[in-house]
Scaffold this active site. Structure first.
Site, mmCIF file in Angstrom:
data_model
loop_
_atom_site.group_PDB
_atom_site.id
_atom_site.type_symbol
_atom_site.label_atom_id
_atom_site.label_comp_id
_atom_site.label_asym_id
_atom_site.label_seq_id
_atom_site.Cartn_x
_atom_site.Cartn_y
_atom_site.Cartn_z
ATOM 1 N N CYS A 1 0.843 -1.188 0.000
ATOM 2 C CA CYS A 1 0.000 0.000 0.000
ATOM 3 C C CYS A 1 0.886 1.249 0.000
ATOM 4 O O CYS A 1 2.076 1.153 0.241
ATOM 5 C CB CYS A 1 -0.915 -0.008 1.222
ATOM 6 S SG CYS A 1 -0.018 -0.158 2.772
ATOM 7 N N CYS B 1 3.093 1.728 2.968
ATOM 8 C CA CYS B 1 4.229 0.814 3.076
ATOM 9 C C CYS B 1 5.381 1.336 2.217
ATOM 10 O O CYS B 1 6.547 1.226 2.599
ATOM 11 C CB CYS B 1 3.846 -0.579 2.594
ATOM 12 S SG CYS B 1 2.280 -1.149 3.239
#
Lengths: 324, 78
Positions: B12, B15
């Site tokens: 994501c 991240c």
């Protein structure tokens, strides 16, 4: 509350740019500037407040709480409320799901969380306040939480465990030792920068959707005739709600982009209840979400999950249209 | 001793920003460490985290569910 912003938009468009307040372009631009700024301010404030709430009530705390207490059915409600206050990130839904299951939390309660988490999120709430006002927002939040509670409870009635993916079942069987819930010890002041940065990141992330959504909304305001939808969706025929929901389920739209468009639908004659049901189905269920969930559950379980939630959304659409 | 840094996340946006923060800190301060991205969900679940991204330094989960500042990462690495 936003009078000063309207003054600013008036000043910018009519005085600085010198576009007449009588012209269509002037009105449309004014509307666009005012709405965009208002939404962005609301968005930042709401995301910021949620950031504060969230740093003190992390999801681990909910898991810990649900694990330790006997709640006599209220656990569905708590789980749903937590789903609402936890910032939604589609990539977190799988780890959350496993984390709950691993922690011995019943599947139904986990589903309550999973239903409400995308449905009631900080972006949707901010957009709703900006576009429909506080009352409609409260209705949206309360019904979203109830929907998660009831949907999770219903799903809990089925025997769904055999339908999980094999590796998830294995986790269920050899439950690992529970990690202790570690309270964060940092002070509010230490947490503030990351909350502020997080809020900025979210606002920046949805900025382009907000602008596109409001631009489409502004354009539709001008070109779609008054009461246009009355002929098709506004007549109150019973099938309009299921139709709106079924169209919306596979769609994946950011709440930031979809709310301004829905607002136009409502302004042009679609009942608010139908619009809210459409919105819920758009943000709550989507093909990308189904793909993510595929890692932890069988297709059959995804179908049951989507089916139950879809039915609940339809029901709430009917209820809204009666109540509102 | 070389440190082993693992970044847990399914890819994501958060991240990714955590990865870049950590990489920057390591290279700017020439810290002796290897950075490994763990993207497989089954691997991630072995660490018992519920919110991603998570930062694991020498098998200890130090941060989860948020993107840390550079200063914070540096403090954790020292």
């Amino acid at each position: 509350m936003f009078d000063w912003l309207q003054h600013f938009a008036d000043w910018l468009i009519y005085s600085v740019f010198g576009i007449g307040a009588e012209s269509h372009l002037g009105v449309a631009l004014n509307f666009f500037v005012y709405d965009t700024l208002k939404i962005l301010i609301l968005l930042f404030v709401i995301v910021f407040i949620m950031g504060i709430v969230n740093t003190y009530f992390p999801v681990e705390r909910l898991k810990d709480y649900l694990n330790r207490k006997k709640l006599y059915g209220l656990e569905y409600f708590f789980s749903s409320v937590f789903g609402a206050i936890t910032p939604f990130c589609s990539c977190s839904s799988v780890p959350l799901f496993i984390g709950f299951v691993q922690g011995g939390i019943p599947l139904g309660v986990t589903f309550s969380f999973l239903i409400t988490s995308p449905l009631v999120n900080e972006v949707a709430v901010a957009m709703f306040i900006g576009m429909f006002g506080l009352k409609a927002t409260l209705i949206y939040i309360v019904s979203g939480i109830l929907l998660g509670t009831i949907g999770g409870w219903l799903l809990g009635k089925f025997n769904l465990e055999p339908l999980l993916s094999d590796w998830v079942k294995q986790i269920l069987h050899n439950k690992m030792q529970q990690a202790e819930f570690l309270e964060e010890k940092r002070t509010f002041y230490q947490r503030l920068p990351e909350i502020t940065n997080g809020a900025w990141d979210i606002v920046k992330g949805v900025l382009v959707y907000v602008i596109i959504g409001i631009a489409i909304g502004a354009a539709m305001h001008g070109y779609v005739p008054e009461n246009f939808f009355n002929a098709y969706l506004g007549g109150g025929e019973w099938w309009t709600v299921p139709l709106a929901v079924l169209v919306a389920v596979p769609m994946y739209a950011n709440a930031a982009g979809i709310v301004p468009v829905i607002q136009v639908f409502v302004a042009k004659g679609v009942p608010l209840g139908t619009a809210i049901a459409f919105m819920m189905a758009t943000v709550g269920l989507s093909i990308p979400e189904a793909t993510l969930l595929k890692k932890v559950m069988s297709l059959k379980l995804i179908a049951i999950f989507f089916g139950v939630v879809t039915l609940c959304i339809m029901l709430s659409g009917f209820v809204f249209n009666i109540l509102l | 001793m070389s440190k082993v840094i693992k970044i847990l996340g399914t890819g994501c946006p958060k991240c990714k920003s955590m990865t870049s923060v950590v990489k920057d800190v390591v290279s700017e301060n020439s810290i002796d460490a290897t950075i490994e991205k763990v993207e497989d969900i089954m691997e991630i679940m072995k660490f018992n985290v519920m919110t991603t991204p998570a930062l694991v330094i020498d098998d200890v989960i130090t941060i989860k569910g948020r993107v840390p500042s550079k200063a914070e990462v540096l403090a954790l690495l020292n």
